[in-house]
Design an enzyme around this catalytic site. Structure first.
Site, PDB file in Angstrom:
ATOM      1  N   ASP A 139      33.237  34.932  29.208  1.00 50.54           N
ATOM      2  CA  ASP A 139      34.655  34.811  29.574  1.00 50.54           C
ATOM      3  C   ASP A 139      35.532  34.492  28.368  1.00 50.54           C
ATOM      4  O   ASP A 139      36.581  33.858  28.522  1.00 50.54           O
ATOM      5  CB  ASP A 139      34.859  33.699  30.626  1.00 50.54           C
ATOM      6  N   CYS A 193      25.506  46.612  50.354  1.00 53.78           N
ATOM      7  CA  CYS A 193      26.387  45.882  51.267  1.00 53.78           C
ATOM      8  C   CYS A 193      26.508  46.593  52.610  1.00 53.78           C
ATOM      9  O   CYS A 193      26.823  45.954  53.624  1.00 53.78           O
ATOM     10  CB  CYS A 193      27.776  45.726  50.652  1.00 53.78           C
ATOM     11  N   CYS A 199      32.870  39.119  53.820  1.00 53.14           N
ATOM     12  CA  CYS A 199      33.654  38.462  52.770  1.00 53.14           C
ATOM     13  C   CYS A 199      35.143  38.768  52.914  1.00 53.14           C
ATOM     14  O   CYS A 199      35.997  37.908  52.667  1.00 53.14           O
ATOM     15  CB  CYS A 199      33.152  38.868  51.388  1.00 53.14           C
ATOM     16  N   CYS A 219      44.445  34.770  45.905  1.00 52.98           N
ATOM     17  CA  CYS A 219      43.128  34.139  45.853  1.00 52.98           C
ATOM     18  C   CYS A 219      43.250  32.632  45.583  1.00 52.98           C
ATOM     19  O   CYS A 219      43.973  32.207  44.677  1.00 52.98           O
ATOM     20  CB  CYS A 219      42.287  34.807  44.770  1.00 52.98           C
ATOM     21  N   CYS A 246      37.316  28.346  45.143  1.00 57.23           N
ATOM     22  CA  CYS A 246      36.941  28.633  46.528  1.00 57.23           C
ATOM     23  C   CYS A 246      35.628  29.399  46.525  1.00 57.23           C
ATOM     24  O   CYS A 246      35.420  30.261  45.671  1.00 57.23           O
ATOM     25  CB  CYS A 246      38.045  29.449  47.198  1.00 57.23           C
TER      26      CYS A 246
END
Length: 379
Positions: A139, A193, A199, A219, A246
């Site tokens: 990151d 999936c 989700c 978000c 979250c």
């Protein structure tokens, strides 16, 4: 170009070194991410990155690893589990008087942990090969780590946009090592999936606007971590007691039944951050915040945003005199914080008013009996 060593053997050795350094999986891919550029451009044009200007600042460089390190031929992608043994998901989320911190942030800052391991991996490869240009990322640069991980065979992209692995779910960190060796590449995994949209359905703020696409502006992780100013009022009630990040889209995912626990001591939860009472957290001064969050990813949001998030959570908590007192105690310290405190106080007072009606059962029974007798006008 010929090399005085077997590239296939080196790739195998790299994966072995990676496991010895604590990575659960190591994959290798080339640098061609051209298929991701139209998706990235569309996401940016729709302003889904919100105030994260750095997402747009470098343009398509995020999809071009060889612009970050000229001469790059391969990307080594790694994953490291972070789920602690006693995550206490449900017990914290279901108690609105406690603060919920995303499980990845309970321990030491993963950026430092992974980057140090990746640097060691690069040094091992360099020592073995004689010459090697490498650069580790966690990151820390404009690079599309999730598409790289998927291309390197670490998993597939779930509809929540996170990487999923059939043996490990999604509770892991990702990191990359750019190198200038033409190593053999790994094959991507097939998406698994299916028709599941759990989700998308569970997201408190409907931030997953379509499969694989997240509007960061909605978000909770963005709102509590990346957003610097006021949290839009429409989202405050939906945040609940989530004060940093979250995990809902991961918690609901069926593949996380196979989530693997971490064996890294660095990712063990700090007791003071593990299911802490909101009132206690709101009393921290900046010195205590900095002391408790030293070496933690949480420190990056600063004391003011920390208080902002907790104020919202207190506003969402059930009525309690101590909640109101805690909010009033910090009123007047900062204009942006005051906006959230005032909102939270209003929420608390509304609940107190509602509760004051409910706590008069005798009067309520008299009203019921009066209505039953057709004498409501006399109640």
């Amino acid at each position: 170009m010929s090399y005085p060593f077997d590239l296939q053997q080196i790739a195998h050795q790299i994966k072995q070194w990676g496991r010895e350094l604590g990575f659960q999986q190591v994959g290798i891919c080339d640098t061609d991410l051209s298929a991701e550029e139209p998706k990235l451009q569309d996401w940016l044009e729709k302003q889904y990155h919100g105030e994260m200007d750095w997402m747009a600042r470098h343009g398509m460089m995020r999809a071009r690893p060889n612009e970050l390190l000229p001469g790059t031929l391969r990307v080594i992608s790694v994953r490291m589990n972070y789920l602690p043994a006693k995550a206490a998901f449900a017990s914290t989320l279901k108690n609105p008087q406690l603060g919920y911190v995303s499980r990845y942030a309970l321990g030491r800052d993963y950026h430092k942990v992974l980057r140090n391991r990746l640097k060691k991996l690069g040094e091992l490869i360099q020592a073995h090969c004689g010459e090697l240009n490498f650069r580790p990322f966690v990151d820390s640069a404009p690079i599309l780590e999730r598409p790289i991980a998927a291309k390197a065979g670490l998993g597939w992209t779930g509809k929540h946009s996170l990487i999923l692995n059939r043996e490990a779910g999604s509770w892991f960190f990702l990191g990359e090592l750019l190198i200038d060796l033409p190593l053999p590449v790994d094959q991507p995994q097939e998406e698994q999936c299916g028709r599941c949209v759990a989700c998308i359905t569970i997201c408190p703020t409907s931030a997953i606007v379509e499969p694989y696409v997240v509007d960061a502006r909605r978000c909770i992780s963005y709102l509590t971590i990346e957003l610097e100013g006021a949290i839009p009022e429409e989202f405050r009630p939906l945040i609940g007691n989530r004060i940093y990040g979250c995990d809902d889209c991961q918690l609901i995912c069926p593949w996380n039944r196979y989530g693997q626990l971490t064996d890294e001591d660095d990712f063990s939860p700090r007791a003071v951050l593990h299911a802490p009472p909101l009132v206690d957290l709101f009393k921290w001064d900046e010195a205590k915040f900095l002391r408790v969050t030293e070496g933690s990813a949480i420190r990056r949001i600063g004391h003011l945003r920390w208080l902002r998030n907790i104020a919202v959570a207190l506003g969402n908590a059930p009525w309690a005199e101590e909640n109101l007192a805690a909010l009033q105690m910090r009123s007047g310290e900062n204009a942006m914080l005051d906006e959230h405190i005032d909102w939270a106080i209003a929420q608390q007072l509304q609940r107190r008013a509602a509760q004051s009606v409910d706590v008069q059962p005798a009067k309520k029974q008299r009203l019921v009996r009066a209505v039953e007798k057709g004498l409501a006008r006399d109640a």
